[in-house]
Scaffold this active site. Sequence first.
Site, PDB file in Angstrom:
ATOM      1  N   TRP A 129       6.471  -0.223  -2.567  1.00  0.00           N
ATOM      2  CA  TRP A 129       5.269   0.414  -3.130  1.00  0.00           C
ATOM      3  C   TRP A 129       5.346   1.896  -2.765  1.00  0.00           C
ATOM      4  O   TRP A 129       5.548   2.237  -1.597  1.00  0.00           O
ATOM      5  CB  TRP A 129       4.030  -0.242  -2.515  1.00  0.00           C
ATOM      6  CG  TRP A 129       2.712   0.304  -2.963  1.00  0.00           C
ATOM      7  CD1 TRP A 129       2.284   0.442  -4.247  1.00  0.00           C
ATOM      8  CD2 TRP A 129       1.643   0.760  -2.112  1.00  0.00           C
ATOM      9  NE1 TRP A 129       0.998   0.950  -4.249  1.00  0.00           N
ATOM     10  CE2 TRP A 129       0.582   1.157  -2.960  1.00  0.00           C
ATOM     11  CE3 TRP A 129       1.464   0.864  -0.733  1.00  0.00           C
ATOM     12  CZ2 TRP A 129      -0.625   1.658  -2.472  1.00  0.00           C
ATOM     13  CZ3 TRP A 129       0.262   1.355  -0.248  1.00  0.00           C
ATOM     14  CH2 TRP A 129      -0.758   1.746  -1.109  1.00  0.00           C
ATOM     15  N   ASP A 210       2.905  -5.859   5.600  1.00  0.00           N
ATOM     16  CA  ASP A 210       1.832  -5.437   4.689  1.00  0.00           C
ATOM     17  C   ASP A 210       1.553  -6.569   3.707  1.00  0.00           C
ATOM     18  O   ASP A 210       2.361  -6.853   2.822  1.00  0.00           O
ATOM     19  CB  ASP A 210       2.257  -4.162   3.944  1.00  0.00           C
ATOM     20  CG  ASP A 210       1.126  -3.626   3.075  1.00  0.00           C
ATOM     21  OD1 ASP A 210      -0.050  -3.918   3.375  1.00  0.00           O
ATOM     22  OD2 ASP A 210       1.419  -2.917   2.097  1.00  0.00           O
ATOM     23  N   LYS A 245      -7.496  -7.565  -3.837  1.00  0.00           N
ATOM     24  CA  LYS A 245      -6.999  -8.437  -4.908  1.00  0.00           C
ATOM     25  C   LYS A 245      -7.561  -9.846  -4.767  1.00  0.00           C
ATOM     26  O   LYS A 245      -7.920 -10.468  -5.751  1.00  0.00           O
ATOM     27  CB  LYS A 245      -5.464  -8.524  -4.874  1.00  0.00           C
ATOM     28  CG  LYS A 245      -4.751  -7.338  -4.277  1.00  0.00           C
ATOM     29  CD  LYS A 245      -4.458  -6.253  -5.275  1.00  0.00           C
ATOM     30  CE  LYS A 245      -3.812  -5.072  -4.564  1.00  0.00           C
ATOM     31  NZ  LYS A 245      -3.447  -4.004  -5.432  1.00  0.00           N
TER      32      LYS A 245
HETATM   33  C1  LMR Z   1      -0.557  -1.207  -6.985  1.00  0.00           C
HETATM   34  O1  LMR Z   1       0.516  -1.339  -6.393  1.00  0.00           O
HETATM   35  O2  LMR Z   1      -0.628  -0.985  -8.204  1.00  0.00           O
HETATM   36  C2  LMR Z   1      -1.852  -1.373  -6.236  1.00  0.00           C
HETATM   37  O3  LMR Z   1      -1.601  -1.688  -4.918  1.00  0.00           O
HETATM   38  C3  LMR Z   1      -2.787  -0.238  -6.432  1.00  0.00           C
HETATM   39  C4  LMR Z   1      -2.359   1.028  -5.729  1.00  0.00           C
HETATM   40  O4  LMR Z   1      -3.151   1.531  -4.938  1.00  0.00           O
HETATM   41  O5  LMR Z   1      -1.260   1.522  -5.957  1.00  0.00           O
END
Ligand code: LMR
Length: 396
Positions: A129, A210, A245
């Site tokens: 992420w 996480d 979520k």
């Molecule tokens: C995502 O990965 O789309 C979500 O966790 C929202 C974000 O804050 O990026």
Amino acid sequence: MFEHIAPYAGDPILGLMEKFTQDARTDKVNLGVGIYYDEAGKIPVLSSVRIAQERVFAAHTATSYLPIEGDRIYRSQVAALLFGGDVESLTDSLAVVQTVGGSGALKVGADFLNRNFSSSSVYVSEPTWDNHIGIFEGAGFNVGQYRYYDAPTKGLDLQGMLEDLNKLKRHDIVLLHPCCHNPTGVDPDHRQWSQILDVVQQRELIPFVDIAYQGFAASITEDAFVIRELARRKMNFLVSSTFSKTFSLYGERCGALTVHCAEPIQTANVLGQLKFTVRRNYSSPPTHGMRLIVTVLSDPSLRAMWAEELESMRTRIVTMRGKLCTALSLAVPSRSFAHVAEQRGMFAYTGLTQTEVAALQSEFSVYVVSTGRICIAGLNNGNVDYVAQAIASVVK
Ligand code: LMR
């Protein structure tokens, strides 16, 4: 005065959401941000949460400042969800603080670690992420990557991951996704996790787990396997978690940071340092979302209702994976899309190139993160064929 202030390039995920909102086309589809949309394309208000909302409003409770570490019952419920039924025996080992979403938990954890392990580096999966890197760099760390995703097989590069983890130095921090890997949807199985955790343990690395999607891969219990395994091994580790979520409460920013201390005698000091960090960041957490969650989780019938609602979100995503995979296989028979059905959680890592993603947006108003990550939860029976046709047109 502000002449030298640089423009902001925008966030790759939340910036896309802004663009989507501004798009006037009526057939637009948002597969960018990690938000669960229901069959009608709406963010659901869960029935369990709606009932809790009525109770919370009816109670008319004043809103004082919460303690710096957050609400006591909320914190124990977080621990119970993460660590399971035997949480009472673990309480002495757990320092839990309520945080402003999962990102707040990562930030508090990153600041806490940077103050106490300043010569450590942080390692995240390649890819991860995007904001993981931002948050840890923002806290002052050097952030490196370990191999994770194997593009040719669209699966896990276990060997590469183990080799890279084996090169890290004592007390380096390893960010792990225990389920529903974001962005790839590729999760190790139990046997692979055991191999990974063996290396983490042998090299005395600091795991930072996480978990944003507990219950979206298999079940609430199964998705916490890594956390419970780390506790079983009596290791020191951090967990950032969020209810965004799982309760469809994105804007309430309900998260938590939990530090599992192998030596319970150290827990009080760790909790104290987390409080110190919170006070310097945002002083104390907000109340409303916490009250909703505590109300749901404290009432056995609401809790059961919530667990069912979470399970139905999970199964709808699985159904949509299957439908997209079938529709894509028909539209582009020369390619395999089996990985779309096999990956887990909200996301599929399609392998679409940046050019294909750009064409999807400009020609078909289908919004996808530039890495090719799509949020399966943005699909429904009304748009899945349109999306498959759009993808087919850009990859042909
Ligand atoms: C995502 O990965 O789309 C979500 O966790 C929202 C974000 O804050 O990026």
